[in-house]
Design a protein around this motif. Structure first.
Motif, short mmCIF file in Angstrom:
data_model
loop_
_atom_site.label_atom_id
_atom_site.label_comp_id
_atom_site.label_asym_id
_atom_site.label_seq_id
_atom_site.Cartn_x
_atom_site.Cartn_y
_atom_site.Cartn_z
N ILE A 51 36.34 32.94 30.24
CA ILE A 51 35.63 32.48 31.44
C ILE A 51 36.14 33.22 32.67
CG2 ILE A 51 35.27 30.50 32.97
CD1 ILE A 51 35.29 28.73 30.46
N ALA A 52 37.47 33.43 32.74
CA ALA A 52 38.05 34.12 33.89
C ALA A 52 37.67 35.60 33.90
CB ALA A 52 39.58 33.98 33.86
N VAL A 53 37.57 36.21 32.71
CA VAL A 53 37.28 37.64 32.65
C VAL A 53 35.81 37.93 32.98
CG1 VAL A 53 37.03 39.56 31.00
CG2 VAL A 53 39.16 38.26 31.09
N CYS A 54 34.93 36.98 32.72
CA CYS A 54 33.50 37.21 32.94
C CYS A 54 33.17 37.70 34.35
CB CYS A 54 32.70 35.95 32.61
SG CYS A 54 32.40 35.73 30.85
N PRO A 55 33.63 37.01 35.43
CA PRO A 55 33.31 37.53 36.76
C PRO A 55 33.95 38.89 37.04
CG PRO A 55 34.80 35.66 36.91
CD PRO A 55 34.31 35.71 35.50
N ILE A 56 35.13 39.14 36.46
CA ILE A 56 35.78 40.44 36.64
C ILE A 56 34.95 41.53 35.96
CG2 ILE A 56 37.85 41.80 36.12
CD1 ILE A 56 39.45 39.20 36.25
N ALA A 57 34.53 41.27 34.72
CA ALA A 57 33.72 42.25 33.99
C ALA A 57 32.38 42.49 34.69
CB ALA A 57 33.50 41.77 32.56
N LEU A 58 31.75 41.42 35.15
CA LEU A 58 30.47 41.56 35.84
C LEU A 58 30.62 42.35 37.13
CD1 LEU A 58 29.06 37.95 35.30
CD2 LEU A 58 28.07 40.06 34.39
N THR A 59 31.74 42.15 37.82
CA THR A 59 31.95 42.90 39.07
C THR A 59 32.20 44.37 38.79
OG1 THR A 59 32.88 40.91 40.09
CG2 THR A 59 33.34 43.01 41.16
N PHE A 60 33.00 44.68 37.78
CA PHE A 60 33.19 46.09 37.40
C PHE A 60 31.85 46.71 36.99
CE2 PHE A 60 37.88 45.71 36.90
CZ PHE A 60 38.23 46.90 37.47
N ALA A 61 31.03 45.94 36.30
CA ALA A 61 29.71 46.43 35.90
C ALA A 61 28.86 46.75 37.13
CB ALA A 61 29.02 45.40 35.02
N GLY A 62 28.90 45.86 38.13
CA GLY A 62 28.14 46.10 39.35
C GLY A 62 28.63 47.31 40.11
N LEU A 63 29.95 47.49 40.18
CA LEU A 63 30.50 48.66 40.86
C LEU A 63 30.14 49.95 40.13
CD1 LEU A 63 34.06 47.32 41.77
CD2 LEU A 63 32.28 47.97 43.40
N GLY A 64 30.29 49.94 38.81
CA GLY A 64 29.99 51.13 38.03
C GLY A 64 28.52 51.51 38.07
N ALA A 376 32.26 38.64 43.07
CA ALA A 376 33.46 39.43 43.31
C ALA A 376 34.54 38.59 43.99
CB ALA A 376 33.12 40.65 44.16
N GLY A 377 34.13 37.68 44.87
CA GLY A 377 35.09 36.80 45.53
C GLY A 377 35.80 35.89 44.55
N ILE A 378 35.04 35.34 43.59
CA ILE A 378 35.64 34.50 42.55
C ILE A 378 36.62 35.32 41.71
CG2 ILE A 378 35.16 33.15 40.47
CD1 ILE A 378 32.45 32.44 41.73
N ALA A 379 36.19 36.52 41.33
CA ALA A 379 37.05 37.39 40.53
C ALA A 379 38.32 37.76 41.30
CB ALA A 379 36.29 38.65 40.13
N LEU A 380 38.19 37.98 42.61
CA LEU A 380 39.35 38.32 43.44
C LEU A 380 40.37 37.19 43.44
CD1 LEU A 380 40.81 40.12 45.48
CD2 LEU A 380 39.35 39.12 47.27
N ILE A 381 39.91 35.97 43.60
CA ILE A 381 40.81 34.80 43.59
C ILE A 381 41.53 34.70 42.25
CG2 ILE A 381 40.90 32.28 43.68
CD1 ILE A 381 38.54 32.41 45.66
N LEU A 382 40.80 34.91 41.15
CA LEU A 382 41.41 34.84 39.82
C LEU A 382 42.48 35.91 39.64
CD1 LEU A 382 38.17 34.21 37.72
CD2 LEU A 382 40.02 32.58 38.11
N CYS A 383 42.20 37.13 40.13
CA CYS A 383 43.17 38.21 40.00
C CYS A 383 44.43 37.94 40.83
CB CYS A 383 42.53 39.54 40.43
SG CYS A 383 41.31 40.20 39.28
N VAL A 384 44.24 37.35 42.01
CA VAL A 384 45.40 37.01 42.85
C VAL A 384 46.28 35.98 42.14
CG1 VAL A 384 46.11 35.89 44.98
CG2 VAL A 384 44.29 37.59 45.03
N LEU A 385 45.65 34.98 41.53
CA LEU A 385 46.41 33.96 40.82
C LEU A 385 47.18 34.56 39.65
CD1 LEU A 385 43.80 31.03 40.78
CD2 LEU A 385 45.89 31.20 42.17
N VAL A 386 46.53 35.42 38.87
CA VAL A 386 47.20 36.05 37.73
C VAL A 386 48.34 36.93 38.21
CG1 VAL A 386 46.92 37.65 35.80
CG2 VAL A 386 45.16 35.95 36.26
#
Length: 420
Positions: A51-64, A376-386
């Protein structure tokens, strides 16, 4: 000679490259390590991680999709901020070479060593042969590399499917245990280790420029690659939990070979060892590709006439590949004779990967719009926590980013001194 990378990667080969990279060394040790931390609560940890990786993967997909470039995250940061921050990210990515790559090659060499005849069945010979094979595959082009990794992916899926079948996995084995307040800490502790399983998306970002149809196929390759890898990890964990192949340091790296011997007999041990080597090789292959393309992209921007900025007749950054391979071999020799702690190296490498993810999500927050920006904001918060959960090892990434990236002087491009 063309100075543009060849567009040879298809959707299928892209999925194969990413899924094998995400599994790589992790499939043969992370499920057992996580089970030793959280026992059956590991099943919840895998769900939370995906669940946590999904927004990160989707954001990388959008950037790419919007910014396909061999520079990967460094290029995203340049577009969002400035070239100076781009150089910082480039240094950060290169800093994985001395801590992450030798450790991964040691793991791959450990599998290959068991298959080599005497007198080649030594650690140094196995690692040397592994590096030579990596260089040969990289110099053959992205198309050949993608096909090879797709075959490796099929072999890994076949192994996991065989374990499920021979282990007589029933629906009750997939039953989720009750989630209580006392189980949250073991789940969180397991997540800190399991994040390693989804390290590789940032390296895959460097391949966006080489997709035949980057706008469509690159995002799909990221999403489907993550899904396939996540399901494979989940299935492998179920088998490990059922047969209790965890809980000791020996099982941390031998759970899959032990299960194979237990379920199929020792006659297939060589085949399992070969699959293990191929899984590690696939992960290393993408990283060598991404390192060489990042170095090529940085050098092309700063010193376009240098040899490192040239492409071969096949459209491959061959000089950059050979330079990085030479550096890696020196580090292999250092690690072999100094007997350095591989677990320490893995922790330091993990801090770099998480910080790169964090910077990519921060760039996406500025570059993307609409729903993609909120994701991307959700993914950013998750990355900061990790990142904060990494503890002291996070200091390695911060030191590299601040000291080397912002080191005062006329030139700060990473590895620029080698680009002449």
């Amino acid at each position: 000679m063309s100075q543009q990378l060849k567009k040879e990667i298809t959707l299928i080969s892209g999925i194969g490259q990413l899924s094998t990279t995400l599994m790589g060394t992790g499939l043969f040790m992370i499920p057992a390590i996580a089970a030793g931390i959280a026992d059956r609560m590991t099943l919840w940890a895998w769900l939370f991680l995906f669940i946590a990786v999904c927004p990160i993967a989707l954001t990388f997909a959008g950037l790419g999709k919007r910014y396909p470039n061999a520079g990967g995250t460094a290029y995203f940061v340049r577009m969002a901020f400035n070239p100076r921050l781009e150089r910082s990210v480039a240094w950060l990515f290169i800093s994985v070479i001395p801590v992450g790559i030798p450790a991964a090659i040691t793991m791959a060499g450990g599998f290959l060593q068991q298959l080599l005849p005497s007198p080649l069945n030594t650690s140094l010979w196995a690692q040397s042969i592994t590096l030579c094979l990596l260089v040969l595959v990289n110099l053959s082009g992205s198309k050949t590399s993608g096909r090879l990794q797709s075959l490796i992916a099929l072999s890994i899926f076949s192994l996991v499917a065989a374990l499920l079948w021979k282990g007589q996995i029933a629906p009750q084995d997939f039953t989720m245990p009750p989630l209580t307040s006392t189980s949250l800490w073991p789940v969180a502790s397991a997540l800190g280790v399991m994040f390693w399983c989804f390290v590789g998306i940032e390296a895959f970002a460097h391949m966006g420029e080489e997709f035949k149809r980057p706008g469509r196929d690159f995002p799909l390759a990221i999403l489907l690659g993550c899904l396939i890898a996540g399901l494979t990890y989940w299935a492998c964990s179920v088998v490990i939990l059922k047969f209790g192949a965890y809980g000791t340091p020996e099982f941390d790296v031998t759970s899959i070979p032990w299960l194979s011997d237990h379920l199929f007999g020792t006659q297939v041990s060589a085949l399992i060892t070969l699959v293990g080597f191929c899984a590690c090789f696939a992960s290393l292959n993408l990283y060598l590709q991404s390192f060489s393309r990042m170095l090529w992209a940085q050098t092309k921007q700063s010193r376009p006439q240098s040899r490192i900025a040239r492409l071969s007749a096949r459209g491959i950054p061959a000089n950059a590949t050979l330079l990085i391979a030479a550096v890696i071999y020196l580090l292999i020799l250092l690690g072999e004779f100094a007997r350095l702690d591989l677990s320490l190296f893995l922790k330091l490498a993990n801090s770099v990967f998480v910080f790169i993810y964090l910077l990519a999500m921060l760039s996406a927050w500025k570059l993307l719009h609409g729903m993609a920006r909120y994701l991307a904001g959700i993914a950013l918060i998750l990355c900061v926590l990790v990142f904060f959960c990494l503890g002291w090892s996070a200091m390695y990434a911060l030191i590299i980013f601040i000291v080397l990236g912002f080191f005062p002087g006329r030139r700060t491009d990473p590895l620029q001194q080698h680009a002449t």
